[in-house]
Structure formats: structure tokens, C-alpha cells
Design a protein around this motif. Structure first.
Motif, mmCIF file in Angstrom:
data_model
loop_
_atom_site.group_PDB
_atom_site.id
_atom_site.type_symbol
_atom_site.label_atom_id
_atom_site.label_comp_id
_atom_site.label_asym_id
_atom_site.label_seq_id
_atom_site.Cartn_x
_atom_site.Cartn_y
_atom_site.Cartn_z
ATOM 1 N N ALA A 128 -5.719 46.297 6.574
ATOM 2 C CA ALA A 128 -4.998 46.133 5.311
ATOM 3 C C ALA A 128 -5.809 45.283 4.337
ATOM 4 O O ALA A 128 -5.877 45.578 3.138
ATOM 5 N N ALA A 129 -6.446 44.223 4.850
ATOM 6 C CA ALA A 129 -7.269 43.365 3.992
ATOM 7 C C ALA A 129 -8.467 44.131 3.447
ATOM 8 O O ALA A 129 -8.821 43.996 2.261
ATOM 9 N N CYS A 131 -8.739 47.395 2.974
ATOM 10 C CA CYS A 131 -8.308 48.403 2.001
ATOM 11 C C CYS A 131 -7.890 47.761 0.680
ATOM 12 O O CYS A 131 -8.023 48.368 -0.383
ATOM 13 N N THR A 132 -7.389 46.529 0.755
ATOM 14 C CA THR A 132 -7.045 45.804 -0.466
ATOM 15 C C THR A 132 -8.303 45.409 -1.230
ATOM 16 O O THR A 132 -8.357 45.474 -2.466
ATOM 17 N N THR A 135 -10.330 49.051 -2.938
ATOM 18 C CA THR A 135 -9.260 49.976 -3.317
ATOM 19 C C THR A 135 -9.848 51.298 -3.810
ATOM 20 O O THR A 135 -11.031 51.386 -4.155
ATOM 21 N N THR A 204 -1.737 55.252 2.210
ATOM 22 C CA THR A 204 -3.133 54.865 2.400
ATOM 23 C C THR A 204 -3.970 56.117 2.634
ATOM 24 O O THR A 204 -3.552 57.017 3.369
#
Length: 339
Positions: A128-129, A131-132, A135, A204
């Protein structure tokens, strides 16, 4: 009855059912797995995976994807792993090989002991980190009732930016990934050619070359997680063979962002090894349908189906030759399962 050569397959998106483990939540294998995942995540997910798996009134996949995507993925992971540990620990099911589909690869590796349940959850946080940090335009997945070769031909003719073949599931089922705008145009093109399509509940962007930077960052962030040699063989759908070393295992973890899932070829490979039975750890029959499409002789089972209790799991396993015990023998005089 001889024990069939068995693959345990771990599903990804599409396998979630709210409260699927509600009648099994007191079994130590299930309870401990959910606790370990919840403890590792803490308040970094908007909803605990345990609630989603034991509360039948928990949000469905569509609602979760809009506001709680990480929680949904953690629930898919924790549910598959808890089901495996129940089968292994309570019933003595020891597969000949493990296979994960997309998100399910994380559960398969945790089931094989490559990393702990908690460390697998931490890898989801790292994803998640990553992909953040890296972006891309909003995107998703589109399923098609179309042969893989024809899907590739359609992709080539469409020439739409960012589209990739994400999953080769069976001779008549594929998945395409890409930005929302390109997917919408592609779906319209498929409809004009009388090809049925359906968007998956995914926000995602998975299995797409646009996630190369995120995948590289995820691998870097995951170096703190210790990897161990697997206790069971784990087949890589991408490599078409078992993972051989730590480098391949780490590549396999992050590969779900970048590389396609070649599930149809994986089923063929396992059949050539003599695998007779595919046991799915999800809450419903998702991967079994693809396996039967690849080879009609394949037998498939979903013993820990949504809402199943201990006796129901035992009955399914016995029917498939994986447990010699009569379900009644697993209960004490009061009818409450023992153990």
C-alpha cells in the motif's frame, strides 16, 4: 480409500464473502491466524480482517473496494490462510503442492512457512505504501469470456494505452488490466464483437507494466521481512515451476503488481505431475471452475465454504478421501466438536 494427490489453491479477488468463517471462529487455527493478522496491522487498516470474516453483516466487496480496499485484501489473505491452517492442523491435510492466484500467492507462501501470517500482513502494508508513493491513473480489471489468444489479438487491434493481459485463467476466461478510460473503451469494443465482459471489484491496478516502479519499491520495503525455505512446494504460475530460492520468492510476492497470472498453464503443469484434486481455501468455488475448464477430469473441492461449520468441513474432506473420520466422530457427546 487412497489419499489423492492434492494441490491446495489460494484464491484472490472474487473469493471474499462477509462472515465466511463465522461458524469456525472459535477453532484455534482460525482464531490465532485472524489475531495474528489483526495485531500486525493494528489501526493501519480501516477495518480489521477478523470482523470482515466473522460478521455476516460486514460490508460486501463492492462497498469495501470503494472505501476499505486494504482491509478487503487483508481479509482475503487472512481467510485463505486460516482455512489452510484449519485443514492442516485439525484434519491433517498435507498437500503435495501449494498454488496461489494473484493476491492468493501471499497466502500460499505464508501457508508454506515462507513468512509468518503477521509478516505477510506487513507486506500488504508495504505494498500500500509503495502504490501510494508511485501512483498511476485510476485503473482496474475486466474479465472476458474469451480465449487467451483472441484476447491478445483484441488488445493488439485496440491499441489502447496501458492495457495488459492480466490473467490467463482458462481457455474461455481471461482478465485485462489497465486505466479506467482504456478499460471502458475496450469493454465497448468487446461488446461490439459479442464478447461478454465484466469489471472486477478492484481499484488498485494489478498485473500491469504501469506498476513497475511500485513493484520495485515494494520489494525494497519488504526486505525487512524474513523469508524461510517453504515447507511445501509452491508452484509459481509465472515461472511454470516451483519457486527455487529466496530471490524468486521475493520476486513472486511483488510480481502480482507487474506480471500476469498464468493459471491455466499452472493447472496443466500440476496435472502432468499427477495432481488429482484441487482444494480451494476460499469461501466459494472460483479457481475450481477454471481448473475443471482446463481439464474436465480434475476434481475440485471447497471444504471451508462460506458459513461451513466444523462438521461440514469434515464431511467434505471425507467425501474427497482427505479425512477418514466420520463427522460424528469429531464431536463429543453434546455434539460439540472436540479438539
Amino acid at each position: 480409500m487412497s489419499v489423492p494427490r492434492t494441490a491446495i489453491v489460494m484464491p484472490g479477488v472474487g473469493s471474499y464473502v462477509p462472515g465466511a468463517l463465522r461458524r469456525l471462529q472459535d477453532r484455534p487455527a482460525v482464531r490465532d491466524t485472524l489475531d495474528e493478522v489483526d495485531d500486525a496491522v493494528g489501526d493501519r487498516a480501516t477495518l480489521p480482517a477478523s470482523r470482515l470474516l466473522v460478521d455476516p453483516h460486514a460490508p460486501d466487496a463492492h462497498e469495501l473496494m470503494d472505501r476499505h480496499e486494504l482491509a478487503l485484501h487483508l481479509a482475503i489473505y487472512a481467510g485463505a490462510l486460516a482455512a489452510f491452517r484449519l485443514l492442516e492442523g485439525d484434519f491433517g491435510v498435507h498437500p503435495d503442492v501449494l498454488l496461489g492466484h494473484s493476491l492468493g500467492e501471499m497466502a500460499a507462501l505464508a501457508a508454506a512457512g515462507v513468512f509468518t501470517a503477521g509478516d505477510g500482513a506487513r507486506l500488504y502494508l508495504a505494498r500500500a505504501a509503495a502504490c501510494t508513493l508511485y501512483t498511476c491513473d485510476p485503473g482496474g480489471l475486466l474479465t472476458l469470456r474469451l480465449a487467451p489468444g483472441h484476447t491478445l489479438e483484441l488488445l493488439c487491434s485496440a491499441q489502447l494505452p496501458g492495457l495488459d493481459l492480466a490473467c490467463d485463467n482458462s481457455a474461455k476466461h481471461t482478465v485485462v488490466s489497465g486505466p479506467d478510460e482504456s478499460l471502458a473503451t475496450f469493454a465497448a469494443l468487446a461488446e461490439r464483437r459479442a464478447v461478454a465482459s465484466k469489471p472486477l471489484t478492484v481499484r488498485t491496478l494489478f498485473h500491469n507494466r504501469l506498476r513497475e516502479s511500485a513493484a520495485t519499491e515494494w520489494r525494497r520495503l519488504g526486505t525487512d521481512v524474513e523469508f524461510h525455505p517453504p515447507r511445501y512446494p509452491v508452484l509459481s504460475p509465472l515461472l511454470g515451476r516451483d519457486y527455487a530460492d529466496e530471490r524468486e520468492l521475493r520476486d513472486g510476492v511483488v510480481g502480482q503488481l507487474r506480471h500476469p497470472v498464468r493459471y491455466r498453464n499452472a493447472v496443466t503443469t500440476l496435472r502432468e505431475r499427477g495432481i488429482e484434486l484441487f482444494v480451494e481455501t476460499g469461501a466459494r468455488d472460483v479457481l475450481g471452475a477454471f481448473a475443471r475448464a482446463a481439464d474436465p477430469r480434475v476434481r475440485t473441492a471447497v471444504p471451508v465454504a462460506a458459513g461451513a461449520d466444523f462438521a461440514a468441513v469434515a464431511g467434505t474432506l471425507r467425501a474427497y478421501g482427505l479425512s477418514p473420520l466420520d463427522p460424528a466422530a469429531l464431536a463429543g457427546p453434546s455434539g460439540v466438536p472436540t479438539g
